[in-house]
Design an enzyme around this catalytic site. Structure first.
Site, PDB file in Angstrom:
ATOM      1  N   TRP A 185       1.049  -1.170  -0.386  1.00  0.00           N
ATOM      2  CA  TRP A 185       0.107  -0.240   0.193  1.00  0.00           C
ATOM      3  C   TRP A 185       0.768   1.470   0.437  1.00  0.00           C
ATOM      4  O   TRP A 185       1.972   0.353   0.982  1.00  0.00           O
ATOM      5  CB  TRP A 185      -1.107  -0.208   1.053  1.00  0.00           C
ATOM      6  CG  TRP A 185      -1.664   1.758   1.268  1.00  0.00           C
ATOM      7  CD1 TRP A 185      -2.739   2.294   0.531  1.00  0.00           C
ATOM      8  CD2 TRP A 185      -1.401   2.198   2.499  1.00  0.00           C
ATOM      9  NE1 TRP A 185      -2.566   3.422   0.798  1.00  0.00           N
ATOM     10  CE2 TRP A 185      -1.917   3.486   1.608  1.00  0.00           C
ATOM     11  CE3 TRP A 185      -0.706   2.640   2.807  1.00  0.00           C
ATOM     12  CZ2 TRP A 185      -2.524   4.130   2.742  1.00  0.00           C
ATOM     13  CZ3 TRP A 185      -0.592   4.006   4.484  1.00  0.00           C
ATOM     14  CH2 TRP A 185      -1.191   4.440   3.796  1.00  0.00           C
ATOM     15  N   GLU A 224      -3.249  -3.274  -2.268  1.00  0.00           N
ATOM     16  CA  GLU A 224      -4.407  -2.090  -2.033  1.00  0.00           C
ATOM     17  C   GLU A 224      -4.628  -0.193  -2.352  1.00  0.00           C
ATOM     18  O   GLU A 224      -3.284  -0.096  -2.402  1.00  0.00           O
ATOM     19  CB  GLU A 224      -4.131  -2.314  -0.616  1.00  0.00           C
ATOM     20  CG  GLU A 224      -4.704  -1.710   0.869  1.00  0.00           C
ATOM     21  CD  GLU A 224      -4.441  -1.296   2.075  1.00  0.00           C
ATOM     22  OE1 GLU A 224      -3.834  -1.448   2.175  1.00  0.00           O
ATOM     23  OE2 GLU A 224      -5.519  -1.645   2.923  1.00  0.00           O
ATOM     24  N   LYS A 226      -7.015   2.902  -2.512  1.00  0.00           N
ATOM     25  CA  LYS A 226      -7.849   3.840  -1.862  1.00  0.00           C
ATOM     26  C   LYS A 226      -8.134   4.258  -2.224  1.00  0.00           C
ATOM     27  O   LYS A 226      -8.270   4.955  -3.018  1.00  0.00           O
ATOM     28  CB  LYS A 226      -6.624   4.090   0.138  1.00  0.00           C
ATOM     29  CG  LYS A 226      -6.599   5.014   1.073  1.00  0.00           C
ATOM     30  CD  LYS A 226      -6.107   4.818   1.523  1.00  0.00           C
ATOM     31  CE  LYS A 226      -5.824   6.106   2.768  1.00  0.00           C
ATOM     32  NZ  LYS A 226      -5.169   5.877   3.809  1.00  0.00           N
ATOM     33  N   ASP A 257     -10.287  -3.325   1.286  1.00  0.00           N
ATOM     34  CA  ASP A 257     -10.140  -2.643   3.025  1.00  0.00           C
ATOM     35  C   ASP A 257     -10.948  -1.880   3.324  1.00  0.00           C
ATOM     36  O   ASP A 257     -11.596  -1.419   2.352  1.00  0.00           O
ATOM     37  CB  ASP A 257      -8.721  -1.847   2.728  1.00  0.00           C
ATOM     38  CG  ASP A 257      -8.851  -1.270   4.559  1.00  0.00           C
ATOM     39  OD1 ASP A 257      -9.691  -0.960   4.841  1.00  0.00           O
ATOM     40  OD2 ASP A 257      -7.617  -1.074   5.214  1.00  0.00           O
ATOM     41  N   HIS A 260     -11.867   1.659   2.886  1.00  0.00           N
ATOM     42  CA  HIS A 260     -11.593   2.135   1.935  1.00  0.00           C
ATOM     43  C   HIS A 260     -12.110   2.808   0.830  1.00  0.00           C
ATOM     44  O   HIS A 260     -12.551   2.135  -0.443  1.00  0.00           O
ATOM     45  CB  HIS A 260     -10.140   2.413   1.165  1.00  0.00           C
ATOM     46  CG  HIS A 260      -9.008   1.541   1.965  1.00  0.00           C
ATOM     47  ND1 HIS A 260      -7.761   1.082   1.734  1.00  0.00           N
ATOM     48  CD2 HIS A 260      -9.323   2.046   3.677  1.00  0.00           C
ATOM     49  CE1 HIS A 260      -6.825   2.034   2.750  1.00  0.00           C
ATOM     50  NE2 HIS A 260      -7.538   1.727   3.584  1.00  0.00           N
ATOM     51  N   HIS A 284      -8.445  -6.735   4.592  1.00  0.00           N
ATOM     52  CA  HIS A 284      -8.089  -5.603   5.410  1.00  0.00           C
ATOM     53  C   HIS A 284      -9.750  -4.863   6.173  1.00  0.00           C
ATOM     54  O   HIS A 284     -10.090  -4.564   5.892  1.00  0.00           O
ATOM     55  CB  HIS A 284      -7.693  -4.199   5.376  1.00  0.00           C
ATOM     56  CG  HIS A 284      -6.047  -4.574   5.045  1.00  0.00           C
ATOM     57  ND1 HIS A 284      -4.861  -3.532   5.238  1.00  0.00           N
ATOM     58  CD2 HIS A 284      -5.209  -5.939   4.935  1.00  0.00           C
ATOM     59  CE1 HIS A 284      -4.121  -4.069   4.761  1.00  0.00           C
ATOM     60  NE2 HIS A 284      -4.017  -5.270   4.931  1.00  0.00           N
ATOM     61  N   ASP A 292     -12.422   6.474   6.441  1.00  0.00           N
ATOM     62  CA  ASP A 292     -11.137   5.706   6.756  1.00  0.00           C
ATOM     63  C   ASP A 292     -10.431   5.650   8.351  1.00  0.00           C
ATOM     64  O   ASP A 292      -8.977   6.094   8.195  1.00  0.00           O
ATOM     65  CB  ASP A 292      -9.959   6.345   5.993  1.00  0.00           C
ATOM     66  CG  ASP A 292      -8.963   4.790   5.551  1.00  0.00           C
ATOM     67  OD1 ASP A 292      -9.506   3.318   6.417  1.00  0.00           O
ATOM     68  OD2 ASP A 292      -7.768   5.114   5.777  1.00  0.00           O
ATOM     69  N   ASP A 294     -10.034   3.980  10.772  1.00  0.00           N
ATOM     70  CA  ASP A 294      -9.276   2.545  11.099  1.00  0.00           C
ATOM     71  C   ASP A 294      -9.736   2.283  12.815  1.00  0.00           C
ATOM     72  O   ASP A 294      -9.301   2.776  13.865  1.00  0.00           O
ATOM     73  CB  ASP A 294      -7.840   3.290  11.041  1.00  0.00           C
ATOM     74  CG  ASP A 294      -7.498   3.384   9.350  1.00  0.00           C
ATOM     75  OD1 ASP A 294      -7.490   1.287   9.145  1.00  0.00           O
ATOM     76  OD2 ASP A 294      -7.425   3.815   9.319  1.00  0.00           O
ATOM     77  N   ASP A 324      -7.148  -4.808  10.000  1.00  0.00           N
ATOM     78  CA  ASP A 324      -6.126  -3.111   9.360  1.00  0.00           C
ATOM     79  C   ASP A 324      -7.451  -1.963  10.700  1.00  0.00           C
ATOM     80  O   ASP A 324      -7.907  -1.704   9.982  1.00  0.00           O
ATOM     81  CB  ASP A 324      -6.234  -2.984   8.277  1.00  0.00           C
ATOM     82  CG  ASP A 324      -5.213  -1.888   7.980  1.00  0.00           C
ATOM     83  OD1 ASP A 324      -4.692  -1.142   9.283  1.00  0.00           O
ATOM     84  OD2 ASP A 324      -5.140  -1.249   6.826  1.00  0.00           O
TER      85      ASP A 324
HETATM   86  C1  RNT Z   1      -4.233   3.154   5.068  1.00  0.00           C
HETATM   87  C2  RNT Z   1      -4.245   0.833   4.562  1.00  0.00           C
HETATM   88  C3  RNT Z   1      -2.862   0.030   5.310  1.00  0.00           C
HETATM   89  C4  RNT Z   1      -1.938   0.124   6.328  1.00  0.00           C
HETATM   90  C5  RNT Z   1      -1.539  -0.085   7.246  1.00  0.00           C
HETATM   91  C6  RNT Z   1      -0.703   0.643   8.718  1.00  0.00           C
HETATM   92  O1  RNT Z   1      -4.721   3.182   4.742  1.00  0.00           O
HETATM   93  O2  RNT Z   1      -5.445   0.499   4.878  1.00  0.00           O
HETATM   94  O3  RNT Z   1      -3.073  -0.583   4.865  1.00  0.00           O
HETATM   95  O4  RNT Z   1      -3.456   0.581   7.278  1.00  0.00           O
HETATM   96  O5  RNT Z   1      -0.515  -1.250   6.056  1.00  0.00           O
HETATM   97 ZN    ZN Z   2      -5.790  -1.546   4.668  1.00  0.00          ZN
END
Ligand code: RNT
Ligand code: ZN
Length: 395
Positions: A185, A224, A226, A257, A260, A284, A292, A294, A324
């Site tokens: 990523w 990945e 985003k 993810d 995202h 993820h 996003d 997290d 993640d």
């Molecule tokens: C970031 C991505 C990525 C990170 C990690 C730490 O938006 O989701 O996967 O969260 O690599």
């Molecule tokens: Zn991620």
């Protein structure tokens, strides 16, 4: 709850599911076999052991709850604690910045397999498999463009880094006798309206072509996509379309993810679309809060729908499940436990769906019946089955 009560509740649940032709023992066995890759970075707020600085480069952690892991020993203790509290099979997902650098500064274009030898041995003692990630954020050369940077010297630095990471992942895979899944990523993008969008995407494509050219049979790369990063809101070089195209064309694993996507978008719908064109998926599993953010993964519609789609597509063996998120505002061990349990409960509910009957109704155009059963299935006693799964595994 007393053991006896858990067993009693399980027997009742088992009988209830049997009415729908579902075998709960089999679902528990499948759950035990399904690995979840623990993201090492929840333990220390994505800091790592390279420069002891807060994460930067499109991502950010907030909160200052005490107990953050400060070094490799503390991080390992945390992971041991986490796994001791969980049933089922865990893998461990490392970022490059979590290497064992022995007090030396090892720049990203200098990293070697030896910096992860200790991790490999540590994981093997625990019968845990490792996954890996290149790390292009939190570095003076991160800027807003890494692999897509028109400046050749910066681009080459990150290409070298990512190539080295692939070789490390390959060594991990060989050592553990199981492919190491390596995620790439990069946060590349820009804060404001960008004119030469095509140019940076062209460069990213070429960089990836170069990085992925080497044949490394013990690792599997995944890419990945985003929507946007912090400070990079207007343009993301590695967008969904970019990586969907790249992965489909080059037969590479796509990393999905759940944070995202646009907040109103149904992420799970991407599963069946992507599976027709890419070899496998890396997941993820996260929780976006308006963006996003997290947040810790929960047993919510997003997570449940994701795993239902995977099971409905009969594609469990084509997906690698990882978490993640990074929440620094609550107990960090607890954050792992909530997230893994949420993923497991969602998987279990997907395994326990009365799928044969639902398919039959759909086939026969019995749409009221389909909707009614989907609705009923939501409140079948999945919790009793999950409690028993934990009891059976002594946690
Ligand atoms: C970031 C991505 C990525 C990170 C990690 C730490 O938006 O989701 O996967 O969260 O690599
Ligand atoms: Zn991620």
């Amino acid at each position: 709850m007393k053991e006896e009560q858990i067993k009693k509740a399980y027997e009742l649940a088992k009988a209830r599911y049997a009415e729908f032709g579902i075998d709960t023992d089999k679902a528990i066995e499948t759950l035990e076999r399904t690995p979840i890759s623990l993201h090492c970075w929840q333990a220390d707020d994505v800091v790592g052991f390279e420069r002891n600085e807060a994460a930067s480069g499109g991502i950010q952690t907030t909160g200052n709850y005490p107990g953050k892991a400060r070094n490799i020993d503390e991080l390992r203790q945390d992971i041991d604690k986490v796994t001791s509290l969980l049933a089922g099979h865990m893998r461990l997902n490392l970022h490059e910045t979590y290497g064992e650098f022995g007090g030396q500064f090892v720049d990203r274009d200098q990293v070697e397999v030896k910096h992860f030898q200790g991790w490999m041995e540590w994981a093997k003692e625990r019968n845990m498999k490792l996954d890996f990630n290149s790390t292009s954020f939190s570095h003076p050369k991160s800027g807003s463009l890494t692999l897509s940077n028109p400046d050749k010297s910066i681009r080459d630095f990150w290409i070298e880094h990512t190539k080295r990471c692939r070789r490390i992942a390959d060594a991990m895979g060989a050592y553990q006798g199981d492919p190491c899944i390596m995620n790439i990523w990069v946060h590349d993008g820009s804060k404001d309206y960008t004119v030469e969008k095509l140019r940076y995407r062209q460069i990213l494509k070429e960089s990836l072509d170069e990085i992925l050219a080497e044949n490394l049979p013990n690792m599997k790369p995944c890419l990945e996509a985003k929507l946007f990063g912090i400070g990079l809101e207007a343009y993301t070089v590695g967008s969904h379309d970019f990586y969907a195209g790249y992965c489909a064309k080059n037969n590479v694993i796509y990393t999905l993810d759940t944070g995202h996507y646009e907040p109103t978008e149904n992420v799970s719908d991407a599963v069946s679309a992507l599976l027709l064109f890419v070899p496998e998926l890396m997941l993820h599993v996260s929780r976006p809060m308006h963006w996003d953010s997290d947040h810790v993964t929960l047993f919510d519609d997003n997570t449940r729908n994701l795993f239902s789609e995977l099971v409905r597509a009969d594609a469990l063996d084509r997906a690698h499940i990882g978490l993640d998120y990074f929440d620094a505002s609550i107990n960090r061990i607890g954050a792992y436990i909530i997230g893994v349990r949420a993923a497991q409960k969602s998987l279990l509910q997907a395994f326990l769906e009365p799928l044969d009957t639902l398919r039959k109704y759909e086939d026969e155009g019995k749409l009221f019946e389909r909707l009614a059963l989907l609705e009923e299935a939501k409140t079948l006693p999945v919790g009793a089955v999950y409690d028993y799964f934990n009891l059976k595994n002594n946690v």
